[in-house]
Design a protein around this motif. Sequence first.
Motif: not given
Length: 118
Positions: A112, A20, A6-7
């Motif tokens: 995240t 996201l 994830e980021s």
Amino acid sequence: QVQLVESGGGLVQAGGSLRLSCAPSERTFRSDAMGWFRQAPGKEREFVAAITWSGGNHYYADTVKGRFTIFRDNAKNTVYLQTSSLKPEDTAVYYCVAGVHVGRWDYWGQGTQVTVSS
């Protein structure tokens, strides 16, 4: 073992937005369903949104309906969660999930952090 990465998390003021992203560590990985869960401090993990491979079916928790949008880019094998009108109660660690169908999540990301300040 495939990992979901994830980021896009971060700190945002109430009313703001974040996008996201989640992609598998192996480009050939495919899942019929992908989604997002979240867990706030001191609370149980809860479902946020899910989408099928075709992108034709979307599912949302009532708490985010109308504010969050889930979509996927199959060419990039990436799922996104576009958040808007964020509230302090949206503060949580957001986890990407993938599975053979909605409701059966075999893969989980590391999470995240999303923090919404008032």
